[in-house]
Design a protein around this motif. Sequence first.
Motif, PDB file in Angstrom:
ATOM      1  N   VAL A 195       0.819  -1.196  -0.120  1.00  0.00           N
ATOM      2  CA  VAL A 195       0.058  -0.087   0.017  1.00  0.00           C
ATOM      3  C   VAL A 195       0.840   1.160  -0.047  1.00  0.00           C
ATOM      4  O   VAL A 195       0.755   2.089  -0.887  1.00  0.00           O
ATOM      5  CB  VAL A 195      -1.091  -0.039   0.933  1.00  0.00           C
ATOM      6  CG1 VAL A 195      -0.288  -0.011   2.550  1.00  0.00           C
ATOM      7  CG2 VAL A 195      -2.007   0.880   1.255  1.00  0.00           C
ATOM      8  N   GLY A 196       2.113   1.298   0.689  1.00  0.00           N
ATOM      9  CA  GLY A 196       2.778   2.452   0.833  1.00  0.00           C
ATOM     10  C   GLY A 196       3.616   2.545  -0.625  1.00  0.00           C
ATOM     11  O   GLY A 196       4.052   1.344  -1.169  1.00  0.00           O
ATOM     12  N   LEU A 220      -4.260  -5.416   3.535  1.00  0.00           N
ATOM     13  CA  LEU A 220      -3.465  -5.592   4.679  1.00  0.00           C
ATOM     14  C   LEU A 220      -3.753  -4.773   5.596  1.00  0.00           C
ATOM     15  O   LEU A 220      -3.079  -4.638   6.802  1.00  0.00           O
ATOM     16  CB  LEU A 220      -2.198  -5.177   4.006  1.00  0.00           C
ATOM     17  CG  LEU A 220      -1.968  -3.919   3.067  1.00  0.00           C
ATOM     18  CD1 LEU A 220      -2.498  -2.868   3.714  1.00  0.00           C
ATOM     19  CD2 LEU A 220      -0.389  -4.038   2.604  1.00  0.00           C
ATOM     20  N   ALA A 256      -4.652   8.586  11.791  1.00  0.00           N
ATOM     21  CA  ALA A 256      -5.784   7.389  11.688  1.00  0.00           C
ATOM     22  C   ALA A 256      -6.533   7.169  10.600  1.00  0.00           C
ATOM     23  O   ALA A 256      -7.637   7.504  10.493  1.00  0.00           O
ATOM     24  CB  ALA A 256      -6.724   7.998  12.989  1.00  0.00           C
ATOM     25  N   ASP A 313      -4.444  13.364  13.259  1.00  0.00           N
ATOM     26  CA  ASP A 313      -4.466  13.114  11.942  1.00  0.00           C
ATOM     27  C   ASP A 313      -4.707  14.436  11.133  1.00  0.00           C
ATOM     28  O   ASP A 313      -5.371  15.342  11.742  1.00  0.00           O
ATOM     29  CB  ASP A 313      -5.273  12.135  11.470  1.00  0.00           C
ATOM     30  CG  ASP A 313      -5.213  11.683   9.986  1.00  0.00           C
ATOM     31  OD1 ASP A 313      -4.778  10.363   9.956  1.00  0.00           O
ATOM     32  OD2 ASP A 313      -5.262  12.476   8.934  1.00  0.00           O
ATOM     33  N   LEU A 314      -4.317  14.660   9.789  1.00  0.00           N
ATOM     34  CA  LEU A 314      -4.731  15.791   9.109  1.00  0.00           C
ATOM     35  C   LEU A 314      -6.329  15.712   9.079  1.00  0.00           C
ATOM     36  O   LEU A 314      -6.826  16.824   8.664  1.00  0.00           O
ATOM     37  CB  LEU A 314      -3.835  15.919   7.896  1.00  0.00           C
ATOM     38  CG  LEU A 314      -2.475  15.542   8.074  1.00  0.00           C
ATOM     39  CD1 LEU A 314      -1.589  15.547   6.700  1.00  0.00           C
ATOM     40  CD2 LEU A 314      -1.762  16.657   8.725  1.00  0.00           C
ATOM     41  N   PRO A 327       1.100   6.839   9.995  1.00  0.00           N
ATOM     42  CA  PRO A 327       0.863   7.878   8.777  1.00  0.00           C
ATOM     43  C   PRO A 327       1.611   7.382   7.745  1.00  0.00           C
ATOM     44  O   PRO A 327       2.393   6.496   7.630  1.00  0.00           O
ATOM     45  CB  PRO A 327       1.636   8.991   9.163  1.00  0.00           C
ATOM     46  CG  PRO A 327       2.706   8.436  10.150  1.00  0.00           C
ATOM     47  CD  PRO A 327       2.235   7.309  10.696  1.00  0.00           C
ATOM     48  N   THR A 340       6.412  15.366   5.265  1.00  0.00           N
ATOM     49  CA  THR A 340       5.787  16.015   6.347  1.00  0.00           C
ATOM     50  C   THR A 340       5.856  14.852   7.624  1.00  0.00           C
ATOM     51  O   THR A 340       5.707  15.359   8.829  1.00  0.00           O
ATOM     52  CB  THR A 340       4.190  16.297   6.292  1.00  0.00           C
ATOM     53  OG1 THR A 340       3.554  15.255   6.224  1.00  0.00           O
ATOM     54  CG2 THR A 340       4.107  16.741   5.224  1.00  0.00           C
ATOM     55  N   VAL A 342       9.642  -1.810  11.517  1.00  0.00           N
ATOM     56  CA  VAL A 342      10.053  -0.963  10.175  1.00  0.00           C
ATOM     57  C   VAL A 342      11.337  -0.044  10.880  1.00  0.00           C
ATOM     58  O   VAL A 342      11.274   0.179  12.119  1.00  0.00           O
ATOM     59  CB  VAL A 342       9.290  -0.123   9.413  1.00  0.00           C
ATOM     60  CG1 VAL A 342       8.308  -1.070   8.755  1.00  0.00           C
ATOM     61  CG2 VAL A 342       8.531   0.754  10.452  1.00  0.00           C
TER      62      VAL A 342
HETATM   63  N1  LIG Z   1       4.860  -2.201   8.110  1.00  0.00           N
HETATM   64  C1  LIG Z   1       4.156  -2.741   7.392  1.00  0.00           C
HETATM   65  O1  LIG Z   1       4.342  -4.168   6.801  1.00  0.00           O
HETATM   66  C2  LIG Z   1       3.156  -2.192   6.519  1.00  0.00           C
HETATM   67  C3  LIG Z   1       3.343  -0.764   6.537  1.00  0.00           C
HETATM   68  N2  LIG Z   1       2.379   0.031   5.899  1.00  0.00           N
HETATM   69  C4  LIG Z   1       2.362   1.671   6.115  1.00  0.00           C
HETATM   70  O2  LIG Z   1       1.494   2.287   6.548  1.00  0.00           O
HETATM   71  C5  LIG Z   1       1.085   3.379   6.047  1.00  0.00           C
HETATM   72  C6  LIG Z   1      -0.455   3.814   6.179  1.00  0.00           C
HETATM   73  O3  LIG Z   1      -1.212   2.707   5.487  1.00  0.00           O
HETATM   74  P1  LIG Z   1      -3.010   2.990   5.343  1.00  0.00           P
HETATM   75  O4  LIG Z   1      -3.415   3.053   6.693  1.00  0.00           O
HETATM   76  O5  LIG Z   1      -3.433   1.848   4.512  1.00  0.00           O
HETATM   77  O6  LIG Z   1      -3.009   4.460   4.638  1.00  0.00           O
HETATM   78  P2  LIG Z   1      -4.002   5.657   4.922  1.00  0.00           P
HETATM   79  O7  LIG Z   1      -3.770   6.724   3.750  1.00  0.00           O
HETATM   80  O8  LIG Z   1      -5.346   5.185   5.266  1.00  0.00           O
HETATM   81  O9  LIG Z   1      -3.637   6.426   6.266  1.00  0.00           O
HETATM   82  C7  LIG Z   1      -2.413   7.042   6.462  1.00  0.00           C
HETATM   83  C8  LIG Z   1      -2.921   8.233   7.379  1.00  0.00           C
HETATM   84  O10 LIG Z   1      -1.828   9.014   7.629  1.00  0.00           O
HETATM   85  C9  LIG Z   1      -2.333  10.494   7.801  1.00  0.00           C
HETATM   86  N3  LIG Z   1      -1.214  11.571   7.482  1.00  0.00           N
HETATM   87  C10 LIG Z   1      -0.369  11.842   6.437  1.00  0.00           C
HETATM   88  N4  LIG Z   1       0.200  12.740   6.716  1.00  0.00           N
HETATM   89  C11 LIG Z   1       0.140  12.930   8.242  1.00  0.00           C
HETATM   90  C12 LIG Z   1       0.930  13.726   9.123  1.00  0.00           C
HETATM   91  N5  LIG Z   1       1.827  14.462   8.774  1.00  0.00           N
HETATM   92  N6  LIG Z   1       0.584  13.733  10.373  1.00  0.00           N
HETATM   93  C13 LIG Z   1      -0.302  12.665  10.755  1.00  0.00           C
HETATM   94  N7  LIG Z   1      -1.028  11.964   9.978  1.00  0.00           N
HETATM   95  C14 LIG Z   1      -0.913  11.972   8.633  1.00  0.00           C
HETATM   96  C15 LIG Z   1      -3.553  10.512   6.564  1.00  0.00           C
HETATM   97  O11 LIG Z   1      -4.144  11.937   6.554  1.00  0.00           O
HETATM   98  C16 LIG Z   1      -3.865   9.260   6.530  1.00  0.00           C
HETATM   99  O12 LIG Z   1      -5.220   9.457   7.416  1.00  0.00           O
HETATM  100  C17 LIG Z   1       1.270   3.092   4.461  1.00  0.00           C
HETATM  101  O13 LIG Z   1       1.491   3.975   3.762  1.00  0.00           O
HETATM  102  C18 LIG Z   1       2.578   2.355   4.861  1.00  0.00           C
HETATM  103  O14 LIG Z   1       3.889   3.015   4.682  1.00  0.00           O
HETATM  104  C19 LIG Z   1       1.237  -0.443   5.546  1.00  0.00           C
HETATM  105  C20 LIG Z   1       1.116  -1.504   5.477  1.00  0.00           C
HETATM  106  C21 LIG Z   1       2.094  -2.606   6.073  1.00  0.00           C
END
Ligand SMILES: NC(=O)C1=CN([C@@H]2O[C@H](COP(=O)(O)OP(=O)(O)OC[C@H]3O[C@@H](n4cnc5c(N)ncnc54)[C@H](O)[C@@H]3O)[C@@H](O)[C@H]2O)C=CC1
Length: 434
Positions: free
Chosen positions: A143-144, A167, A221, A244-245, A292, A297, A346
């Motif tokens: 997703v990232g 995921l 969140a 969250d933003l 996030p 940022t 990570v």
């Molecule tokens: N460790 C692992 O195996 C995994 C890691 N990830 C990581 O988790 C991240 C998030 O995944 P999802 O929840 O599906 O994405 P998402 O896009 O649903 O959630 C990310 C959230 O972060 C917020 N955000 C962005 N900039 C911010 C800031 N400066 N301060 C606070 N909040 C902020 C967004 O508004 C959003 O609500 C992915 O981009 C990936 O890097 C995802 C899946 C597995």
Amino acid sequence: MHTVRRRIIPTINSSSIFLYKSIERRLFPQGSSSPPILQKEQISSADKMAKPISIEVWNPSGKYRVVSTKPMPGTRWIRLLSDQDCRVEICTDKKTILSVEDILALIGDKCDGVIGQLTEDWGEVLFSALRRAGGTAFSNMAVGYNNVDVDAATKCGVAVGNTPGVLTETTAELAASLSLAAARRIVEADEFMRAGLYDGWLPHLFVGNLLKGQTVGVIGAGRIGSAYARMMIEGFKMNLIYYDLYQATRLEKFVTAYGQFLKANGEQPVSWKRAATMEDVLREADVISLHPILDKTTYHLINKESLSIMKKDAILVNCSRGPVIDEAALVEHLKVNPMFRVGLDVFEDEPYMKPGLAELKNAIVVPHIASASKWTREGMATLAALNVLGKIKGYPVSTDPNQVEPFLDEKSSPPAVCPSIVNAKQLGLPSSKF
Ligand SMILES: NC(=O)C1=CN([C@@H]2O[C@H](COP(=O)(O)OP(=O)(O)OC[C@H]3O[C@@H](n4cnc5c(N)ncnc54)[C@H](O)[C@@H]3O)[C@@H](O)[C@H]2O)C=CC1
Ligand SMILES: O=C(O)C(=O)CO
């Protein structure tokens, strides 16, 4: 040119073997596209350009050439591509992380689409090469996509796919596992037992933190952060503070409703608060989990200053991306605050850890396995393949990247839609609600 063409026993179940007329295993020299088939022994290890990349080919007569830079879990993704006239080439090289040069060699002169991994550097060099080879489709199996230069892809006319949704729960469950493991010192206690050090129950032995009634802090969140918050609130009756933003309306409604349910049953209700700043979360929360995206940022969002305002016995969990934490500052903080504990999936310089981290008892470290459940990993492979297939076939892009079930249902054909293309708008691709 001497050729080697060996049939190999496919690793997929026997019912699907008949679908594939033949499987070739070849050694692929770097820098050529439709390379001569070489024997390993013929290649000089001193000659870097001739370093072989081994690949497995499925449906060799397929019209569209799709490359996967890694073998991926499950077989449905291979079948879906093969059934739609794709020749699927899977890199089986033992090297864990492929270099840009390795991937250039895989792309070659003709390639319609690539499925890549989050460990690879997808920038202008690779996207221009893919475009020159006739390709218009790329998907990360993740997703990232902080490893992808989306602007460079857009400039080259290449669609960039990712795999959200499938995921969410798996990743949130690992964050919850790390939170519990850190709170109850499970890894330390396990090591103690195995070392033969346990000689009887003691009032002070491995005393940790009770989660019930404490505050869980979530930074970011979104899908995963909200799923994690629900697990901790519903499972352990914690209160929530998040930053969250954007407002996490559904999460807020859930906590309100759950709080009312608890109250109606004579229990202490749970509460939620949306913090105005991240610092408010750091000051108030007992357990803080980072979810996030990684971008400018969020780089080093947790650093020396932010660590200093957290409670001395707080728990910090990171299942997002390593560089969200200044890991060197974290190591120093853990050294001087033995009651502060972390659970890390990570790392800033993955696969490496910053010096000192591995020796610290108050750190739990696991190798980026947050999405590693069978269902999720097979689903990620399917979604990535369908992104690439959909773009090659000219299908529209789903307007709701969170609606993944129709693509994952093994009993029916997936919709003729790309599940998630992050630069769909920039490329002017048609969209579909389906
Ligand atoms: N460790 C692992 O195996 C995994 C890691 N990830 C990581 O988790 C991240 C998030 O995944 P999802 O929840 O599906 O994405 P998402 O896009 O649903 O959630 C990310 C959230 O972060 C917020 N955000 C962005 N900039 C911010 C800031 N400066 N301060 C606070 N909040 C902020 C967004 O508004 C959003 O609500 C992915 O981009 C990936 O890097 C995802 C899946 C597995
Ligand atoms: O999907 C991602 O972003 C990961 O880190 C691995 O699942």
